[in-house]
Design a protein around this motif. Sequence first.
Motif, PDB file in Angstrom:
ATOM      1  N   HIS A  25       0.847  -1.184   0.000  1.00 59.78           N
ATOM      2  CA  HIS A  25       0.000   0.000   0.000  1.00 59.78           C
ATOM      3  C   HIS A  25       0.884   1.235   0.000  1.00 59.78           C
ATOM      4  O   HIS A  25       1.932   1.254   0.639  1.00 59.78           O
ATOM      5  N   SER A  26       0.427   2.262  -0.694  1.00 54.31           N
ATOM      6  CA  SER A  26       1.157   3.520  -0.638  1.00 54.31           C
ATOM      7  C   SER A  26       1.101   4.039   0.794  1.00 54.31           C
ATOM      8  O   SER A  26       0.221   3.670   1.572  1.00 54.31           O
ATOM      9  N   ASP A  27       2.035   4.904   1.138  1.00 55.93           N
ATOM     10  CA  ASP A  27       2.034   5.484   2.480  1.00 55.93           C
ATOM     11  C   ASP A  27       0.739   6.247   2.733  1.00 55.93           C
ATOM     12  O   ASP A  27       0.212   6.221   3.842  1.00 55.93           O
ATOM     13  N   GLU A  28       0.209   6.895   1.702  1.00 57.03           N
ATOM     14  CA  GLU A  28      -1.038   7.650   1.847  1.00 57.03           C
ATOM     15  C   GLU A  28      -2.208   6.729   2.207  1.00 57.03           C
ATOM     16  O   GLU A  28      -2.963   7.003   3.143  1.00 57.03           O
ATOM     17  N   VAL A  29      -2.351   5.628   1.481  1.00 55.17           N
ATOM     18  CA  VAL A  29      -3.438   4.678   1.751  1.00 55.17           C
ATOM     19  C   VAL A  29      -3.250   4.060   3.133  1.00 55.17           C
ATOM     20  O   VAL A  29      -4.195   3.959   3.919  1.00 55.17           O
ATOM     21  N   LYS A  30      -2.027   3.644   3.439  1.00 61.95           N
ATOM     22  CA  LYS A  30      -1.753   3.027   4.737  1.00 61.95           C
ATOM     23  C   LYS A  30      -2.080   3.996   5.874  1.00 61.95           C
ATOM     24  O   LYS A  30      -2.698   3.615   6.863  1.00 61.95           O
ATOM     25  N   ASN A  31      -1.693   5.264   5.727  1.00 56.81           N
ATOM     26  CA  ASN A  31      -1.969   6.251   6.767  1.00 56.81           C
ATOM     27  C   ASN A  31      -3.467   6.493   6.932  1.00 56.81           C
ATOM     28  O   ASN A  31      -3.953   6.645   8.057  1.00 56.81           O
ATOM     29  N   LYS A  32      -4.212   6.529   5.827  1.00 55.05           N
ATOM     30  CA  LYS A  32      -5.666   6.685   5.909  1.00 55.05           C
ATOM     31  C   LYS A  32      -6.295   5.518   6.663  1.00 55.05           C
ATOM     32  O   LYS A  32      -7.154   5.708   7.518  1.00 55.05           O
ATOM     33  N   LEU A  33      -5.871   4.307   6.329  1.00 52.94           N
ATOM     34  CA  LEU A  33      -6.411   3.120   6.988  1.00 52.94           C
ATOM     35  C   LEU A  33      -6.080   3.113   8.476  1.00 52.94           C
ATOM     36  O   LEU A  33      -6.949   2.863   9.316  1.00 52.94           O
ATOM     37  N   ILE A  34      -4.847   3.408   8.806  1.00 53.34           N
ATOM     38  CA  ILE A  34      -4.421   3.394  10.210  1.00 53.34           C
ATOM     39  C   ILE A  34      -5.134   4.485  11.003  1.00 53.34           C
ATOM     40  O   ILE A  34      -5.579   4.246  12.127  1.00 53.34           O
ATOM     41  N   THR A  35      -5.289   5.666  10.417  1.00 51.31           N
ATOM     42  CA  THR A  35      -5.998   6.756  11.097  1.00 51.31           C
ATOM     43  C   THR A  35      -7.429   6.358  11.401  1.00 51.31           C
ATOM     44  O   THR A  35      -7.926   6.550  12.521  1.00 51.31           O
ATOM     45  N   ARG A  36      -8.102   5.782  10.417  1.00 52.79           N
ATOM     46  CA  ARG A  36      -9.486   5.348  10.621  1.00 52.79           C
ATOM     47  C   ARG A  36      -9.570   4.235  11.663  1.00 52.79           C
ATOM     48  O   ARG A  36     -10.461   4.227  12.502  1.00 52.79           O
ATOM     49  N   LEU A  37      -8.649   3.282  11.600  1.00 54.11           N
ATOM     50  CA  LEU A  37      -8.660   2.178  12.563  1.00 54.11           C
ATOM     51  C   LEU A  37      -8.377   2.677  13.981  1.00 54.11           C
ATOM     52  O   LEU A  37      -8.971   2.185  14.944  1.00 54.11           O
ATOM     53  N   ASN A  38      -7.498   3.653  14.121  1.00 51.20           N
ATOM     54  CA  ASN A  38      -7.241   4.223  15.441  1.00 51.20           C
ATOM     55  C   ASN A  38      -8.498   4.897  15.995  1.00 51.20           C
ATOM     56  O   ASN A  38      -8.794   4.784  17.189  1.00 51.20           O
ATOM     57  N   ARG A  39      -9.237   5.576  15.125  1.00 52.39           N
ATOM     58  CA  ARG A  39     -10.483   6.215  15.535  1.00 52.39           C
ATOM     59  C   ARG A  39     -11.502   5.158  15.971  1.00 52.39           C
ATOM     60  O   ARG A  39     -12.182   5.317  16.988  1.00 52.39           O
ATOM     61  N   ILE A  40     -11.582   4.074  15.215  1.00 49.64           N
ATOM     62  CA  ILE A  40     -12.511   2.981  15.551  1.00 49.64           C
ATOM     63  C   ILE A  40     -12.118   2.352  16.883  1.00 49.64           C
ATOM     64  O   ILE A  40     -12.978   2.046  17.711  1.00 49.64           O
ATOM     65  N   GLU A  41     -10.828   2.180  17.077  1.00 49.29           N
ATOM     66  CA  GLU A  41     -10.342   1.624  18.342  1.00 49.29           C
ATOM     67  C   GLU A  41     -10.814   2.486  19.510  1.00 49.29           C
ATOM     68  O   GLU A  41     -11.263   1.972  20.541  1.00 49.29           O
ATOM     69  N   GLY A  42     -10.760   3.797  19.342  1.00 47.02           N
ATOM     70  CA  GLY A  42     -11.252   4.709  20.365  1.00 47.02           C
ATOM     71  C   GLY A  42     -12.752   4.582  20.568  1.00 47.02           C
ATOM     72  O   GLY A  42     -13.250   4.633  21.703  1.00 47.02           O
ATOM     73  N   GLN A  43     -13.483   4.406  19.455  1.00 50.38           N
ATOM     74  CA  GLN A  43     -14.937   4.231  19.559  1.00 50.38           C
ATOM     75  C   GLN A  43     -15.271   2.964  20.345  1.00 50.38           C
ATOM     76  O   GLN A  43     -16.181   2.967  21.173  1.00 50.38           O
ATOM     77  N   ILE A  44     -14.544   1.900  20.104  1.00 53.58           N
ATOM     78  CA  ILE A  44     -14.799   0.634  20.802  1.00 53.58           C
ATOM     79  C   ILE A  44     -14.512   0.787  22.292  1.00 53.58           C
ATOM     80  O   ILE A  44     -15.286   0.315  23.136  1.00 53.58           O
ATOM     81  N   ARG A  45     -13.411   1.468  22.620  1.00 54.35           N
ATOM     82  CA  ARG A  45     -13.131   1.728  24.036  1.00 54.35           C
ATOM     83  C   ARG A  45     -14.250   2.564  24.654  1.00 54.35           C
ATOM     84  O   ARG A  45     -14.643   2.355  25.809  1.00 54.35           O
ATOM     85  N   GLY A  46     -14.789   3.509  23.878  1.00 58.17           N
ATOM     86  CA  GLY A  46     -15.898   4.327  24.349  1.00 58.17           C
ATOM     87  C   GLY A  46     -17.149   3.498  24.606  1.00 58.17           C
ATOM     88  O   GLY A  46     -17.848   3.706  25.608  1.00 58.17           O
ATOM     89  N   VAL A  47     -17.434   2.564  23.728  1.00 57.94           N
ATOM     90  CA  VAL A  47     -18.593   1.680  23.906  1.00 57.94           C
ATOM     91  C   VAL A  47     -18.415   0.858  25.187  1.00 57.94           C
ATOM     92  O   VAL A  47     -19.343   0.717  25.986  1.00 57.94           O
ATOM     93  N   LYS A  48     -17.214   0.346  25.379  1.00 56.95           N
ATOM     94  CA  LYS A  48     -16.933  -0.425  26.591  1.00 56.95           C
ATOM     95  C   LYS A  48     -17.171   0.433  27.830  1.00 56.95           C
ATOM     96  O   LYS A  48     -17.784  -0.014  28.803  1.00 56.95           O
ATOM     97  N   GLY A  49     -16.722   1.669  27.774  1.00 57.21           N
ATOM     98  CA  GLY A  49     -16.922   2.577  28.895  1.00 57.21           C
ATOM     99  C   GLY A  49     -18.391   2.858  29.147  1.00 57.21           C
ATOM    100  O   GLY A  49     -18.825   2.952  30.304  1.00 57.21           O
TER     101      GLY A  49
END
Length: 111
Positions: A25-49
């Motif tokens: 993956h290009s660095d741009e695509v990889k960064n977009k995916l990782i940014t979105r996944l990090n946001r989702i990870e935060g959402q999941i922690r929020g749901v748990k909370g």
Amino acid sequence: MQNREEAACDSHQHSRADGHRKSAHSDEVKNKLITRLNRIEGQIRGVKGLIEKDTYCDDVLNQIAAAQSALNSVGKLLLEHHMNSCVIDRIQQGDNDVVKELLITMNKLMK
């Protein structure tokens, strides 16, 4: 002279000696995916909370729906990249089995 794996890296997808395929993956695509996944990870922690705080079920379900939507967005982005790179490359190389593989993957995504 490049070895087989280095030469294959020039393509978007290749098989490694251990049988696992890999995408480049290009660095741009990889960064977009990782940014979105990090946001989702935060959402999941929020749901748990929310659950830990005994938040009203409907509010928790709305947050779960938002996380699922965000994860679907990541899947769509990755699918688009896969189709525009890996799938096209493999078809051009005469590997039409990639279409069957893609259909199986799309069916899994749409469950």
